[in-house]
Design a protein around this motif. Sequence first.
Motif, PDB file in Angstrom:
ATOM      1  N   SER A  86      77.835  48.312   1.281  1.00 33.37           N
ATOM      2  CA  SER A  86      79.245  48.710   0.884  1.00 33.37           C
ATOM      3  C   SER A  86      79.933  49.418   1.717  1.00 33.37           C
ATOM      4  CB  SER A  86      79.578  48.815  -0.626  1.00 33.37           C
ATOM      5  OG  SER A  86      79.144  50.014  -0.641  1.00 33.37           O
ATOM      6  N   LYS A  87      81.295  49.588   2.039  1.00 39.35           N
ATOM      7  CA  LYS A  87      81.909  50.593   2.645  1.00 39.35           C
ATOM      8  C   LYS A  87      81.443  51.910   2.309  1.00 39.35           C
ATOM      9  CE  LYS A  87      86.575  49.984   4.408  1.00 39.35           C
ATOM     10  NZ  LYS A  87      87.324  48.782   4.808  1.00 39.35           N
ATOM     11  N   THR A  88      81.346  52.402   1.055  1.00 45.61           N
ATOM     12  CA  THR A  88      81.012  53.785   0.770  1.00 45.61           C
ATOM     13  C   THR A  88      79.375  54.258   1.559  1.00 45.61           C
ATOM     14  OG1 THR A  88      79.986  52.994  -1.224  1.00 45.61           O
ATOM     15  CG2 THR A  88      82.008  53.979  -1.301  1.00 45.61           C
ATOM     16  N   ASP A  89      78.850  53.034   1.898  1.00 45.82           N
ATOM     17  CA  ASP A  89      77.406  53.269   2.416  1.00 45.82           C
ATOM     18  C   ASP A  89      77.557  53.836   3.837  1.00 45.82           C
ATOM     19  OD1 ASP A  89      75.727  52.269   0.370  1.00 45.82           O
ATOM     20  OD2 ASP A  89      75.938  50.256   0.940  1.00 45.82           O
ATOM     21  N   VAL A  90      78.639  53.536   4.441  1.00 48.09           N
ATOM     22  CA  VAL A  90      78.806  53.822   5.764  1.00 48.09           C
ATOM     23  C   VAL A  90      79.900  54.652   6.174  1.00 48.09           C
ATOM     24  CG1 VAL A  90      77.444  51.823   6.803  1.00 48.09           C
ATOM     25  CG2 VAL A  90      79.956  51.546   6.140  1.00 48.09           C
ATOM     26  N   ASP A  91      80.603  55.531   4.895  1.00 49.26           N
ATOM     27  CA  ASP A  91      81.739  56.211   5.434  1.00 49.26           C
ATOM     28  C   ASP A  91      81.607  57.423   6.061  1.00 49.26           C
ATOM     29  OD1 ASP A  91      80.489  57.791   3.391  1.00 49.26           O
ATOM     30  OD2 ASP A  91      82.195  57.271   1.734  1.00 49.26           O
ATOM     31  N   SER A  92      80.423  58.050   6.414  1.00 47.76           N
ATOM     32  CA  SER A  92      80.352  59.117   7.412  1.00 47.76           C
ATOM     33  C   SER A  92      79.117  58.776   8.526  1.00 47.76           C
ATOM     34  CB  SER A  92      79.996  60.186   6.651  1.00 47.76           C
ATOM     35  OG  SER A  92      78.727  60.221   6.255  1.00 47.76           O
ATOM     36  N   TYR A  93      79.229  59.538   9.644  1.00 47.24           N
ATOM     37  CA  TYR A  93      78.314  59.509  10.592  1.00 47.24           C
ATOM     38  C   TYR A  93      77.132  59.906  10.160  1.00 47.24           C
ATOM     39  CZ  TYR A  93      82.266  58.694  13.851  1.00 47.24           C
ATOM     40  OH  TYR A  93      83.408  58.277  14.532  1.00 47.24           O
ATOM     41  N   GLU A  94      77.007  60.998   9.183  1.00 45.82           N
ATOM     42  CA  GLU A  94      75.857  61.674   8.712  1.00 45.82           C
ATOM     43  C   GLU A  94      75.002  60.544   7.891  1.00 45.82           C
ATOM     44  OE1 GLU A  94      79.435  62.708   8.683  1.00 45.82           O
ATOM     45  OE2 GLU A  94      79.066  64.529   7.728  1.00 45.82           O
ATOM     46  N   LYS A 100      78.615  43.048   5.385  1.00 40.89           N
ATOM     47  CA  LYS A 100      78.886  43.013   3.818  1.00 40.89           C
ATOM     48  C   LYS A 100      78.011  42.693   2.826  1.00 40.89           C
ATOM     49  CE  LYS A 100      82.893  41.401   5.935  1.00 40.89           C
ATOM     50  NZ  LYS A 100      84.428  40.608   6.122  1.00 40.89           N
ATOM     51  N   LEU A 101      76.927  41.928   3.376  1.00 41.72           N
ATOM     52  CA  LEU A 101      76.400  41.228   2.486  1.00 41.72           C
ATOM     53  C   LEU A 101      75.138  42.290   1.847  1.00 41.72           C
ATOM     54  CD1 LEU A 101      75.737  37.639   3.838  1.00 41.72           C
ATOM     55  CD2 LEU A 101      77.148  38.190   2.112  1.00 41.72           C
ATOM     56  N   LYS A 102      74.790  43.315   3.009  1.00 43.46           N
ATOM     57  CA  LYS A 102      73.777  44.186   2.673  1.00 43.46           C
ATOM     58  C   LYS A 102      74.276  45.555   2.158  1.00 43.46           C
ATOM     59  CE  LYS A 102      70.610  42.516   6.064  1.00 43.46           C
ATOM     60  NZ  LYS A 102      70.342  42.577   7.387  1.00 43.46           N
ATOM     61  N   PHE A 112      69.166  52.872   5.508  1.00 41.27           N
ATOM     62  CA  PHE A 112      69.422  51.819   6.870  1.00 41.27           C
ATOM     63  C   PHE A 112      67.978  51.741   7.594  1.00 41.27           C
ATOM     64  CE2 PHE A 112      73.642  53.811   5.980  1.00 41.27           C
ATOM     65  CZ  PHE A 112      74.150  52.624   5.792  1.00 41.27           C
ATOM     66  N   LYS A 113      67.097  51.989   6.960  1.00 37.71           N
ATOM     67  CA  LYS A 113      65.471  51.978   7.763  1.00 37.71           C
ATOM     68  C   LYS A 113      65.530  50.570   8.371  1.00 37.71           C
ATOM     69  CE  LYS A 113      61.260  53.715   8.260  1.00 37.71           C
ATOM     70  NZ  LYS A 113      61.455  55.000   9.062  1.00 37.71           N
TER      71      LYS A 113
END
Length: 347
Positions: free
Chosen positions: A141-149, A137-139, A156-157
């Motif tokens: 937000s939810k919207t960064d990870v809202d799909s598998y794509e 959560k420090l790096k 995310f490197k």
Amino acid sequence: MTPSNSLLSIVCLLSAASAQAQDKVLNIYSARHYPTDEVMYSDFTKATGIKINRVDADDAGILARLKAEGAASPADVILLVDAARLWRAEVDGLFLPIKSAKLEEAIPTNLRAKPADNGGTAWFGLSTRARVLVYDKLKYSKTDVDSYENLADAKFKGSLCIRSGSHPYNLSLFGAMTEHLGPQKTEAWLKAMVGNMARTPKGGDTDQIKGVASGECGVAVTNTYYLARMLRSSNPADKAVAEKVGVVFPNQSSWGTHMNVAGGAVARHAKNTDSAVKFLEYLASPSAQNHFANGNNEWPAAKGVSFDNPALKAMTGGNFKSELLPISAVGMNQIKVQQMLDRVGFK
Ligand code: FE
């Protein structure tokens, strides 16, 4: 009665008694690695008088054992924890397709095998589990990870943690992605994920959650019950780990979060088929379905079963959109997926 007649009737009596005794024992090969299941088995024995002999192994071990034993196998019921393995066992002829009005009524068609030639069903899903994303959560937000794509995104490197791509849980997720995106886009997605990894895949799902909590990983993939188990743990350290990470049920605005199944089947060479069917019907009953939900933090596969699991509720916020692909199609893609993984170097 002549001596030979009386001998015959004794033999008949003995064999009837042994058939009855045999009927009162059910041999189960189980890949369900969850100690909380014990109470279900003992409830079944209490209700029916049928004792359970259980052999525990992982999915691959059970399949290998059934093949080695052939017609001599003592197995009556097989419990596996993944769509890819259920499909493999079905194709390898290790299951006896059955007809059961109770199971057909309880379990939705997308969570069971396609009808066999005799109209029977080779296996039934008995519980479902969502494959979700956890994140730092420090790096992010939810919207960064809202799909598998999004896992292929350059942001995310050096950040992605995931167990081996060849593990059945991932083969099924990637098999579902192949249905949604087509093979070309799925392979490109897998390749980009390899480029984003924080480390070579290792450990189980719980290790990925711990990796996020420790800061080694920014985002990771896990089945929901591992996270729920930690949230409900009496060990404060586990609880702290689970509470530290963010969780997202991906693809809510498209096809829904990937759902895998754990399921059951009657073994091809079962000696106690009636008891075996009875046991599977019991597992689809509301009380056993509730147990899957409350004991092992899965979702019931049977229709219309209500349950109350605070950890699942906290995780989902009450409701979420789940993928509705026929789970048999997902299992079918696993060979194609393994070839893609080999090509892109996904360990
Ligand atoms: Fe598991």
